[in-house]
Design a protein around this motif. Structure first.
Motif, PDB file in Angstrom:
ATOM      1  N   ASP A  42      44.570  17.126  64.117  1.00 28.65           N
ATOM      2  CA  ASP A  42      44.552  15.661  64.055  1.00 28.65           C
ATOM      3  C   ASP A  42      43.954  15.123  65.350  1.00 28.65           C
ATOM      4  O   ASP A  42      44.657  14.890  66.325  1.00 28.65           O
ATOM      5  CB  ASP A  42      45.969  15.125  63.839  1.00 28.65           C
ATOM      6  N   GLN A  44      42.344  12.197  65.747  1.00 29.73           N
ATOM      7  CA  GLN A  44      42.043  10.773  65.608  1.00 29.73           C
ATOM      8  C   GLN A  44      41.876  10.152  66.997  1.00 29.73           C
ATOM      9  O   GLN A  44      42.640  10.437  67.923  1.00 29.73           O
ATOM     10  CB  GLN A  44      43.165  10.065  64.833  1.00 29.73           C
ATOM     11  N   HIS A  64      50.844  11.179  68.813  1.00 30.34           N
ATOM     12  CA  HIS A  64      51.017  11.290  67.370  1.00 30.34           C
ATOM     13  C   HIS A  64      52.501  11.063  67.054  1.00 30.34           C
ATOM     14  O   HIS A  64      53.374  11.531  67.789  1.00 30.34           O
ATOM     15  CB  HIS A  64      50.664  12.695  66.885  1.00 30.34           C
TER      16      HIS A  64
END
Length: 152
Positions: A42, A44, A64
């Motif tokens: 992840d 992002q 996160h």
């Protein structure tokens, strides 16, 4: 700060409904966030692109949500230790929410409340409320009902 010690099923039953304590604060570094991103895939930008995140909705990179939740197994033993069992396992979660972000650089701690204890064959099932708080923040960052099973 030393962990609260609870002894066996009877000790757990006596503690139902009680707040069991807090961990020490842990600083959330960009390195920890990047390592979590690498482990989970992840990447992002609100987590790993520091420059772009400065102009994003949170004014900088944030951890996160699942990184915050994943700190439970590390912080929980510093809050409470349950004795009288040979082993324990994470059994799952009933509910997980992320009410506010954890900015990189924030300090997070875990509060633990024992919600329920149920006897199971050869042990006990405990439902705990984990509340992760950022130092100075008005709302928690993560609130989760976590289920553990401990076996004699």
């Amino acid at each position: 700060m030393s962990a609260r010690v609870i002894k066996g099923i009877e000790g757990l039953k006596e503690a139902v409904g009680q707040h069991l304590g807090y961990s020490e604060y842990l600083e959330i570094t960009q390195d920890r966030v990047n390592t979590f991103a690498d482990a989970t895939g992840d990447h992002q930008w609100i987590h790993v692109d520091v420059e772009k995140a400065k102009s994003g909705p949170f004014g900088g990179p944030i951890a996160h949500g699942y990184l915050t939740l994943s700190l439970g197994p590390m912080l929980y033993p510093t809050v409470v230790r349950v004795e009288g069992f040979s082993m324990g396992v994470n059994y799952g979660a009933n509910k997980v929410r992320f009410p506010s972000p954890v900015p990189v650089g924030a300090k997070v701690r875990l509060g633990v409340k024992l919600l329920e204890v149920e006897e199971i064959p050869n042990g006990a099932q405990m439902t705990m409320e984990f509340t992760f708080e950022c130092e100075g923040a008005p709302k928690p960052s993560c609130v989760a009902e976590i289920i553990f099973r401990s076996y004699i």
